[in-house]
Design an enzyme around this catalytic site. Structure first.
Site, short mmCIF file in Angstrom:
data_model
loop_
_atom_site.label_atom_id
_atom_site.label_comp_id
_atom_site.label_asym_id
_atom_site.label_seq_id
_atom_site.Cartn_x
_atom_site.Cartn_y
_atom_site.Cartn_z
N LYS A 171 35.50 35.47 84.67
CA LYS A 171 35.42 36.90 84.96
C LYS A 171 35.02 37.05 86.43
O LYS A 171 33.86 36.89 86.78
CB LYS A 171 34.40 37.62 84.07
CG LYS A 171 34.65 39.12 84.06
CD LYS A 171 33.43 39.99 84.24
CE LYS A 171 32.84 40.15 85.57
NZ LYS A 171 33.53 40.95 86.58
N GLU A 246 23.21 30.97 89.67
CA GLU A 246 23.19 30.84 91.14
C GLU A 246 22.94 32.24 91.66
O GLU A 246 23.85 33.07 91.66
CB GLU A 246 24.53 30.31 91.66
CG GLU A 246 24.89 28.91 91.20
CD GLU A 246 24.10 27.85 91.93
OE1 GLU A 246 23.49 28.14 92.97
OE2 GLU A 246 24.08 26.71 91.43
N CYS A 280 25.18 33.91 100.33
CA CYS A 280 23.87 33.73 99.66
C CYS A 280 22.97 32.81 100.47
O CYS A 280 21.76 32.90 100.38
CB CYS A 280 24.07 33.19 98.26
SG CYS A 280 25.05 31.70 98.26
N GLU A 377 17.46 40.87 100.48
CA GLU A 377 18.72 40.34 101.00
C GLU A 377 19.43 41.44 101.79
O GLU A 377 19.64 42.53 101.26
CB GLU A 377 19.63 39.95 99.83
CG GLU A 377 19.67 38.49 99.55
CD GLU A 377 20.73 38.12 98.52
OE1 GLU A 377 20.84 38.81 97.49
OE2 GLU A 377 21.44 37.14 98.77
P1 NAP Z 1 26.48 41.02 91.30
O1 NAP Z 1 26.52 42.48 91.41
O2 NAP Z 1 25.35 40.37 90.57
O3 NAP Z 1 27.89 40.61 90.66
C1 NAP Z 1 28.25 39.27 90.44
C2 NAP Z 1 29.16 39.19 89.22
O4 NAP Z 1 28.44 39.62 88.07
C3 NAP Z 1 30.40 40.07 89.32
O5 NAP Z 1 31.48 39.43 88.67
C4 NAP Z 1 29.97 41.30 88.53
O6 NAP Z 1 31.04 42.02 87.97
C5 NAP Z 1 29.16 40.65 87.42
N1 NAP Z 1 28.21 41.53 86.74
C6 NAP Z 1 27.65 42.69 87.19
N2 NAP Z 1 26.83 43.21 86.25
C7 NAP Z 1 26.88 42.37 85.18
C8 NAP Z 1 26.27 42.36 83.89
N3 NAP Z 1 25.42 43.32 83.52
N4 NAP Z 1 26.55 41.33 83.05
C9 NAP Z 1 27.39 40.36 83.41
N5 NAP Z 1 28.02 40.31 84.62
C10 NAP Z 1 27.75 41.30 85.50
O7 NAP Z 1 26.49 40.31 92.72
P2 NAP Z 1 27.44 40.60 93.95
O8 NAP Z 1 26.96 41.79 94.68
O9 NAP Z 1 28.86 40.56 93.51
O10 NAP Z 1 27.21 39.28 94.82
C11 NAP Z 1 26.23 39.19 95.77
C12 NAP Z 1 25.01 38.47 95.21
O11 NAP Z 1 25.41 37.18 94.76
C13 NAP Z 1 23.96 38.23 96.26
O12 NAP Z 1 22.70 38.43 95.69
C14 NAP Z 1 24.16 36.77 96.62
O13 NAP Z 1 23.04 36.13 97.18
C15 NAP Z 1 24.52 36.21 95.30
N6 NAP Z 1 25.22 34.93 95.48
C16 NAP Z 1 24.58 33.78 95.11
C17 NAP Z 1 25.20 32.57 95.32
C18 NAP Z 1 24.54 31.28 94.94
O14 NAP Z 1 25.23 30.26 94.88
N7 NAP Z 1 23.26 31.26 94.68
C19 NAP Z 1 26.47 32.52 95.89
C20 NAP Z 1 27.07 33.73 96.27
C21 NAP Z 1 26.44 34.94 96.03
P3 NAP Z 1 31.60 43.38 88.65
O15 NAP Z 1 32.06 42.99 89.99
O16 NAP Z 1 32.72 43.75 87.73
O17 NAP Z 1 30.46 44.34 88.66
#
Ligand code: NAP
Length: 474
Positions: A171, A246, A280, A377
């Protein structure tokens, strides 16, 4: 306008519902993506479970051959897929090309790791017994990936899960589904068994709930925000669902006065501005020893002013747009908050002209510890730089965060490198290195940056069960 399909049990499917896909460089909707409901997701899990029955018995070598074929297909389409990444994510084309190359390398690394699901033979305590530790694949895996590296972060889940003998439902983020469609096309091109790999897009909370509730889904591997990670942990408690997480980061950069200054500036620029600050492992707080503070700041500001901002498709571009308007609003808030707390704005600080979600590369100095950008962040091209005096002060500043994903140190003193590698609270430490990621080493965080590791041999281990087999030969 084209509507792109999801990939379910070997079929490209368009349902009645779709969501818009936006180009962040001009804020225009340029495509639509099919969305599915939880009935489709439940069926996908069932089909993945059926496929698992066959895939788990393919040898590691055989599974690796499939992964190599997918890698070859991805390589063949690298230019086209890099453009898809730049259009829906906004990143500069050279970085998208780099992301495709990284994803190919992940696939090839795990194609080779597939042969190495080693167990062990353990010496017995009782003469009539023999003990084996064996590794078996978990089963159906749900992979949830973010938009910031829409290909590489999906592939570093899918490839090891398939290598381990699991089947996978991906997903991707709703903002970057077309990169995932292109990857699914690469999988489809090698004619995999139905249900081996599937792609679903839709309401994240509902799909996530189905992954959590459905007993045939054996693990969720998630990359995204700490906030959503926390929700998954709460949901997982009910069914004791294993999670790999992650999550967010807030990387400190420590620049000591014994560093090679040119190297430190060059690598700090990469750590800060790669992917327009939306990584990230991006540098969030840059701490520089007071003796070299003016020299570092001067060089860093000069190079920041030279960065060219524009559409990711323009080959000259080094800073693309942010992902959406919310990201621009957060960047503005972080700059205003820092300046109102006494920080100096040395360059940037404004949103770009035009319709896209641009924000200028920005340098702030003498930023208060309490400023938002020093603990939340930022996910934007904003570099807060501030001085320190002693090594112990630098360590305290670096570790003073709830996050612990990555940290960077610039020094030429060998003993200091080892001291800091020991005490810094981060899963990845770049020493004189602003880009520490590689397929063969583990990637993961400590503290609120997550649970578990991707990549390296740890990456495949995450999708294997460990079983003890005790044999009595009396
Ligand atoms: P996000 O809002 O948490 O979304 C990530 C994924 O989770 C998307 O596919 C999103 O789907 C899905 N999602 C959202 N709400 C959910 C729920 N309630 N249940 C299950 N899945 C759900 O994060 P983002 O804004 O896309 O990404 C940025 C964040 O990712 C930052 O905090 C960054 O640091 C972190 N990140 C971490 C790493 C690592 O390796 N540690 C790498 C890259 C990014 P939708 O798009 O459909 O809402």
């Amino acid at each position: 306008m084209k509507t792109y399909p999801v990939y379910l049990n070997g079929n490209w499917t368009i349902t009645g519902d779709s969501i818009p896909v936006v180009n962040p460089a001009d804020a225009e909707v340029f495509a639509r993506m099919t969305v599915v409901d939880t009935v489709h997701v439940a069926q996908a899990i069932k089909d993945a479970h059926t496929a698992f029955g066959g895939w788990r018995h393919v040898t590691g070598k055989g599974r690796g051959e499939w992964l190599h074929k997918i890698a070859t297909e991805l390589e063949r389409r690298r230019e086209e897929i890099a453009r898809i990444i730049s259009v829906e994510n906004g990143k500069p084309l050279t970085q998208s090309q780099g992301e495709v190359a990284l994803a190919v390398d992940h696939l090839r690394w795990f194609a080779e790791e597939a042969r190495r699901g080693y167990g062990r033979v353990v010496p017995q305590q009782a003469e009539e017994k023999r003990h084996l530790v064996v590794k078996t694949p978990l089963g159906v895996v749900a992979a949830i990936s973010p938009w910031n590296f829409p290909l590489a972060l999906a592939v570093r889940k899918v490839a090891p899960a398939l290598a381990a003998g699991c089947t996978v439902i991906l997903k991707p983020a709703s903002q970057t589904p077309l990169t995932a469609v292109a990857f699914a096309e690469c999988v489809d091109a090698v004619k995999p068994p139905n249900g081996l790999f599937q792609l679903v897009v839709g309401l994240a909370a509902e799909i996530g709930q189905e992954f959590l509730n459905n007993p045939l889904c054996r693990k969720i591997t998630f990359t995204g925000s700490t906030e959503v990670g926390r929700k998954l942990i709460e949901g997982a408690a009910r069914h004791i669902k294993p999670l790999a997480l992650e999550l967010g980061g807030h990387a400190p950069v420590l620049v000591f006065d014994d560093c090679d200054l040119d190297q430190a500036v060059k690598h700090a620029m990469i750590a800060k501005f790669r992917n327009t600050g939306q990584s990230c492992i991006a540098a969030n707080r840059i701490y520089v020893q007071r003796t070299i503070y003016p020299d570092f700041v001067r060089a860093f500001v000069n190079q920041t002013k030279d960065l060219k901002m524009g559409s990711g498709l323009d080959p000259e571009t080094q800073i693309g747009p942010l992902i959406d308007e919310t990201a621009v609003a957060r960047a503005i808030e972080h700059v205003q908050d820092a300046v109102s707390g006494g920080a100096k704005l040395l360059c940037g600080g404004n949103r770009g002209n035009g319709l896209g979600f641009f924000f200028e590369p920005t340098v702030l100095t003498d930023v208060a510890r309490t400023a938002l950008c020093m603990f939340e962040e930022t996910f934007a091209p904003i570099a807060p730089i501030t001085p320190f005096d002693t090594e112990s002060e630098a360590i305290e500043l670096a570790n003073g965060s709830n996050y612990g994903l990555s940290a960077y140190v610039f020094t030429q003193e060998l003993k200091r490198m080892f001291r800091l590698a020991d005490v810094l609270e981060a899963g990845m430490i770049g020493i004189n290195d602003g880009l520490p990621t590689t397929s063969q080493c583990p990637f993961g965080g400590v503290k609120q940056s997550g649970w578990g590791h991707e990549l390296g041999s740890e990456g495949m281990e995450a999708f294997l069960e460990t079983k003890h087999v005790s044999i009595s030969i009396d």
